[in-house]
Design a protein around this motif. Structure first.
Motif, PDB file in Angstrom:
ATOM      1  N   CYS A 186      -8.280  20.133   9.829  1.00 33.00           N
ATOM      2  CA  CYS A 186      -8.033  20.976  10.210  1.00 33.00           C
ATOM      3  C   CYS A 186      -8.570  21.839   8.807  1.00 33.00           C
ATOM      4  O   CYS A 186      -7.546  23.073   8.725  1.00 33.00           O
ATOM      5  CB  CYS A 186      -6.304  20.504   9.078  1.00 33.00           C
TER       6      CYS A 186
ATOM      7  N   MET B  35      -3.056  24.757   2.624  1.00 30.17           N
ATOM      8  CA  MET B  35      -2.391  23.297   3.133  1.00 30.17           C
ATOM      9  C   MET B  35      -1.242  22.757   1.725  1.00 30.17           C
ATOM     10  O   MET B  35      -0.553  22.198   2.266  1.00 30.17           O
ATOM     11  CB  MET B  35      -3.039  22.252   3.529  1.00 30.17           C
TER      12      MET B  35
ATOM     13  N   HIS C 294       6.114  23.378   0.818  1.00 30.72           N
ATOM     14  CA  HIS C 294       6.924  23.908   1.833  1.00 30.72           C
ATOM     15  C   HIS C 294       7.809  23.488   2.483  1.00 30.72           C
ATOM     16  O   HIS C 294       9.641  23.018   2.392  1.00 30.72           O
ATOM     17  CB  HIS C 294       6.101  24.405   2.978  1.00 30.72           C
ATOM     18  N   ILE C 295       7.174  22.475   3.465  1.00 36.29           N
ATOM     19  CA  ILE C 295       8.156  21.694   4.652  1.00 36.29           C
ATOM     20  C   ILE C 295       9.098  20.729   3.239  1.00 36.29           C
ATOM     21  O   ILE C 295       9.902  20.009   3.780  1.00 36.29           O
ATOM     22  CB  ILE C 295       7.192  20.543   5.476  1.00 36.29           C
TER      23      ILE C 295
HETATM   24  C1  HEC Z   1      -7.296  26.788  14.735  1.00 29.70           C
HETATM   25  C2  HEC Z   1      -6.635  27.779  13.076  1.00 29.70           C
HETATM   26  C3  HEC Z   1      -5.738  26.658  12.168  1.00 29.70           C
HETATM   27  C4  HEC Z   1      -5.963  25.190  12.390  1.00 29.70           C
HETATM   28  C5  HEC Z   1      -7.190  24.286  13.249  1.00 29.70           C
HETATM   29  C6  HEC Z   1      -4.521  24.190  11.656  1.00 29.70           C
HETATM   30  N1  HEC Z   1      -3.385  24.822  11.843  1.00 29.70           N
HETATM   31 FE1  HEC Z   1      -2.223  24.408  10.699  1.00 29.70          FE
HETATM   32  N2  HEC Z   1      -1.396  26.927  11.135  1.00 29.70           N
HETATM   33  C7  HEC Z   1      -2.078  27.704  11.791  1.00 29.70           C
HETATM   34  C8  HEC Z   1      -1.355  28.680  10.938  1.00 29.70           C
HETATM   35  C9  HEC Z   1      -2.108  30.009  11.264  1.00 29.70           C
HETATM   36  C10 HEC Z   1      -0.269  28.337  10.634  1.00 29.70           C
HETATM   37  C11 HEC Z   1       0.950  29.463  10.364  1.00 29.70           C
HETATM   38  C12 HEC Z   1       1.348  29.860  11.241  1.00 29.70           C
HETATM   39  C13 HEC Z   1       2.564  28.858  11.539  1.00 29.70           C
HETATM   40  O1  HEC Z   1       3.709  28.094  10.781  1.00 29.70           O
HETATM   41  O2  HEC Z   1       2.214  28.541  13.101  1.00 29.70           O
HETATM   42  C14 HEC Z   1      -0.386  27.222  10.451  1.00 29.70           C
HETATM   43  C15 HEC Z   1       0.772  26.316  10.554  1.00 29.70           C
HETATM   44  C16 HEC Z   1       1.114  24.775  10.234  1.00 29.70           C
HETATM   45  C17 HEC Z   1       2.408  24.451  10.048  1.00 29.70           C
HETATM   46  C18 HEC Z   1       3.731  24.307  10.251  1.00 29.70           C
HETATM   47  C19 HEC Z   1       3.655  24.695   8.040  1.00 29.70           C
HETATM   48  C20 HEC Z   1       4.933  25.503   8.044  1.00 29.70           C
HETATM   49  O3  HEC Z   1       5.291  25.704   6.758  1.00 29.70           O
HETATM   50  O4  HEC Z   1       6.043  25.494   8.905  1.00 29.70           O
HETATM   51  C21 HEC Z   1       1.323  22.507   9.645  1.00 29.70           C
HETATM   52  C22 HEC Z   1       2.520  21.908   9.434  1.00 29.70           C
HETATM   53  C23 HEC Z   1       0.490  22.510   9.875  1.00 29.70           C
HETATM   54  N3  HEC Z   1       0.588  23.825   9.879  1.00 29.70           N
HETATM   55  C24 HEC Z   1      -0.294  21.463  10.239  1.00 29.70           C
HETATM   56  C25 HEC Z   1      -1.907  21.741  10.475  1.00 29.70           C
HETATM   57  C26 HEC Z   1      -2.544  20.756  10.814  1.00 29.70           C
HETATM   58  C27 HEC Z   1      -1.960  19.135  10.238  1.00 29.70           C
HETATM   59  C28 HEC Z   1      -3.432  20.658  11.603  1.00 29.70           C
HETATM   60  C29 HEC Z   1      -5.055  20.122  11.369  1.00 29.70           C
HETATM   61  C30 HEC Z   1      -4.291  19.049  12.587  1.00 29.70           C
HETATM   62  C31 HEC Z   1      -3.305  22.020  11.226  1.00 29.70           C
HETATM   63  N4  HEC Z   1      -2.439  22.526  10.530  1.00 29.70           N
HETATM   64  C32 HEC Z   1      -3.919  22.931  11.979  1.00 29.70           C
HETATM   65  C33 HEC Z   1      -3.201  27.207  11.599  1.00 29.70           C
HETATM   66  C34 HEC Z   1      -4.081  26.266  11.840  1.00 29.70           C
END
Ligand code: HEC
Ligand code: HEC
Length: 226
Positions: A36, A57, A63-64
């Protein structure tokens, strides 16, 4: 009786917290870093950047945890974990708790399907909600405030691990800093040079222990410490 009860509660709380919770021996902290951190900043408190790819993060976890709907408080964390497990595989603008403006600037998170298993996500999410807490944030900020309040030279000495070998008034591995400062001929330049290039056999009390060279320290930082 009351005392016994309280100590019991304390023990239960304590052991509950100190246990490094692991699902099938998976390390949530490591997995979070591996899977992540390319998009989410993991620092606590978070660093934010101009062109960041995703919310930090800590923000995601806070948030959540506060937005998830539940009538039963004891279900808040399990529900938050379930949300993460689903979101990472099936992200969508309508599910995201991100505000509209942030969503527009980041774009919806790309699905991580195939890159992370459900067990790994369970471990990641458990770690997220046990690490990114108000309590840990307060502690981290307290430490940061303490560092900020120190004279810069002392902070640099602490951050560069100098104090594991030096104390102000007492010889440990290295000579007491008081003795270093009062040693004849120890000018600012001499000390800067010793810090950057090391020193040996200058102090009889060192008994052969040497001062390692800190070549990576900038001249300015070496001077500040000196
Ligand atoms: C390629 C980039 C990328 C990776 C790798 C990534 N994320 Fe994200 N993540 C984002 C972006 C951009 C957002 C904000 C937009 C959205 O909410 O979709 C986000 C949003 C989130 C949200 C929702 C946040 C909310 O406030 O609702 C969660 C939960 C999350 N990520 C968890 C993870 C976890 C756990 C990992 C690793 C397993 C991870 N992400 C890996 C780009 C990434
Ligand atoms: C592994 C232990 C160790 C660490 C880490 C260490 N020192 Fe030392 N330091 C020593 C020893 C041992 C001496 C005495 C060497 C000698 O006898 O010449 C010494 C000597 C010195 C001296 C006296 C040099 C002189 O010319 O009189 C200064 C100043 C000093 N250390 C500063 C620092 C600073 C600043 C750091 C961190 C950037 C640091 N030390 C980290 C062990 C250490």
């Amino acid at each position: 009786m009351k005392l016994v009860l309280w100590s019991l509660i304390a023990i239960l709380l304590f052991t509950g917290c100190s246990q490094n919770k692991k699902v099938n021996n998976l390390d949530g902290k490591k997995l979070l870093e591996q899977k992540c951190s390319s998009c989410h900043n993991l620092d606590l408190p978070p660093k934010t950047f101009e062109n960041e790819k995703a919310p930090p993060m800590m923000a995601v976890a806070f948030h959540i945890k506060s937005f998830i709907k539940t009538e039963d408080e004891s279900q808040r964390i399990p529900k938050a974990i379930a949300f993460v497990k689903d979101y990472v595989i099936n992200p969508s603008a309508s599910k995201s708790f991100c505000d509209k403006k942030s969503l527009e600037s980041y774009g919806v998170m790309p699905s991580q399907k195939g890159k992370v298993t459900q067990d790994e996500l369970q471990a990641i999410a458990e770690y997220m909600f046990s690490h990114f807490t108000q309590k840990n944030l307060n502690e981290a900020q307290l430490i940061q405030n303490r560092l900020n309040a120190m004279p810069k030279g002392e902070r640099l000495a602490l951050q560069n691990n100098c104090l594991s070998c030096h104390k102000v008034n007492k010889k440990i591995v290295g000579p007491a800093l008081r003795d270093v400062a009062s040693k004849k001929g120890n000018t600012l330049e001499v000390l800067m040079n010793s810090i950057k290039n090391g020193s040996k056999k200058k102090y009889a009390t060192s008994k052969g222990a040497i001062m390692p060279a800190f070549k990576k320290l900038s001249d300015a930082d070496a001077k500040t410490i000196a």
